[in-house]
Design an enzyme around this catalytic site. Structure first.
Site, mmCIF file in Angstrom:
data_model
loop_
_atom_site.group_PDB
_atom_site.id
_atom_site.type_symbol
_atom_site.label_atom_id
_atom_site.label_comp_id
_atom_site.label_asym_id
_atom_site.label_seq_id
_atom_site.Cartn_x
_atom_site.Cartn_y
_atom_site.Cartn_z
ATOM 1 N N GLN A 1 -8.048 142.735 71.120
ATOM 2 C CA GLN A 1 -7.837 142.502 72.457
ATOM 3 C C GLN A 1 -8.548 141.134 72.696
ATOM 4 O O GLN A 1 -9.473 140.941 72.266
ATOM 5 C CB GLN A 1 -8.570 143.666 73.137
ATOM 6 C CG GLN A 1 -8.533 143.341 74.691
ATOM 7 C CD GLN A 1 -6.988 143.647 75.213
ATOM 8 O OE1 GLN A 1 -6.270 144.604 74.923
ATOM 9 N NE2 GLN A 1 -6.663 142.598 76.111
ATOM 10 N N ASP B 1 1.325 142.890 68.079
ATOM 11 C CA ASP B 1 1.180 141.976 69.299
ATOM 12 C C ASP B 1 2.197 140.676 69.210
ATOM 13 O O ASP B 1 2.654 140.072 70.243
ATOM 14 C CB ASP B 1 -0.342 141.534 69.559
ATOM 15 C CG ASP B 1 -0.813 141.817 70.790
ATOM 16 O OD1 ASP B 1 -0.197 142.526 71.635
ATOM 17 O OD2 ASP B 1 -2.418 141.852 70.794
ATOM 18 N N LYS C 1 -3.803 151.442 76.116
ATOM 19 C CA LYS C 1 -3.099 151.158 74.839
ATOM 20 C C LYS C 1 -3.266 152.234 73.725
ATOM 21 O O LYS C 1 -2.304 152.777 73.497
ATOM 22 C CB LYS C 1 -3.473 149.857 74.039
ATOM 23 C CG LYS C 1 -2.938 148.655 74.752
ATOM 24 C CD LYS C 1 -3.545 147.310 74.404
ATOM 25 C CE LYS C 1 -3.116 146.113 75.136
ATOM 26 N NZ LYS C 1 -3.582 144.922 74.917
#
Ligand code: NAP
Length: 288
Positions: A101, A124, A57
């Site tokens: 995460q 996200d 990422k």
């Protein structure tokens, strides 16, 4: 009799490259206005798969000309320490997107942490405000994996209006938002899950099937209507340890009209949509 039909492959790598080029171009335009889009990726603990994901990422961000910081903390970090960190990232002007995460260590309440992220930085798309915005059709951030699937359908010029789309899986990060996105594009949507009776009877009616289960061969050729579009979100390992999806690719590609491979399908699209969301978070800041 052997079938000569082969579905067209929707190439996630090629589409991701095209979209990332556009992100880079827009990042340059933002920089000219004095804003460098920035993503903070927060990793707590040593989960090996998570370490690979966060590295990719951050790398994707940097390659697209954006700013990215990786914050790594030991598994002993407390929930209140993490919440305090999120709080300061929320007010950090150089950061437009915050990604925590998952999974988090068991002593940290992941829902509480996600809810602490400012919805304006929730790239996200996991915050309840983002989920709610998707449900009522307001602007917000869409979860990256189903968003990537929608881009794949768009890339083949597929009109969902009046089509029957079947989503297998109902998780908050893939199945449910996927169903809402398909609905928003005027598909008639069926959501299947582990308690669905006679999955095959439903998938045989589908014009579009999105498999997001996490089990090999959930979808086989006998379950697919000829010419349908099959999107495979699953990430599994086969007997040889190789990455494979939920769909029996070799069998289904002889029946479907379009199919996404694993690897090289939905996977590369997920990080790409994270870059798109981060860029849009920065663009929205300018517009605000
Ligand atoms: P998840 O939270 O485990 O959800 C799986 C869903 O599949 C659940 O809704 C479950 O039903 C349903 N299910 C399980 N067995 C089934 C069966 N036999 N028939 C029909 N439905 C069944 O998983 P997820 O997070 O949504 O992820 C799904 C898959 O996508 C995983 O392989 C994951 O690794 C992969 N994934 C890939 C990407 C990518 O970038 N390519 C991103 C995210 C996820 P219940 O709700 O009834 O339990």
């Amino acid at each position: 009799m052997t079938s000569t039909h082969t579905a067209q492959i929707i190439d996630g790598n090629a589409l991701a490259t095209t979209l990332r080029t556009d992100v880079s171009r827009r990042a340059v335009a933002l920089k000219a206005k004095g804003i460098t889009p920035g993503l903070a990726v927060v990793l707590v603990g040593e989960n090996p798969a998570s370490q690979v994901y966060v590295r990719n990422k951050v790398k994707g961000c940097v390659e697209a000309g954006m700013h990215s910081v990786l914050e790594r903390y030991p598994a002993t970090m407390t929930e209140s320490e993490l919440l305090a960190r999120i709080d300061s990232l929320n007010s950090d002007k150089s950061i437009h997107g915050i990604l925590v995460q998952l999974p988090l260590p068991a002593h940290i309440n992941a829902d509480k942490v996600i809810e602490a992220i400012s919805p304006a930085k929730d790239v996200d798309g996991f915050h309840v405000a983002s989920a709610g915005a998707l449900m009522v059709g307001q602007s917000g951030f869409w979860p990256c994996t189903p968003y990537g699937c929608m881009k794949m359908l768009e890339s083949i010029g597929y009109s969902l209006r009046g089509k029957h789309a079947v989503v297998i899986g109902r998780s908050n990060i893939v199945g449910k938002p996927m169903a809402l996105m398909l609905l928003q594009q005027n598909a008639t949507v069926t959501i299947c899950h582990s308690a669905t009776a006679n999955l095959k009877a439903i998938t045989l009616q589908a014009d579009v099937i999105v498999a997001a289960v996490g089990k090999r061969n959930v979808l086989t050729a006998d379950m697919v209507k000829p010419g349908s579009v099959v999107i495979d979100v699953g990430m599994n390992r086969n007997d040889e340890g190789k990455l494979c999806g939920d769909v029996d690719f070799e069998g289904v590609k002889q029946v479907a009209g379009y199919i996404t491979p694993v690897p090289g399908g939905v996977g590369p699209m997920t990080i790409t949509m994270l870059l798109v969301n981060t860029l849009e978070a920065a663009e929205r800041e300018i517009a605000a």
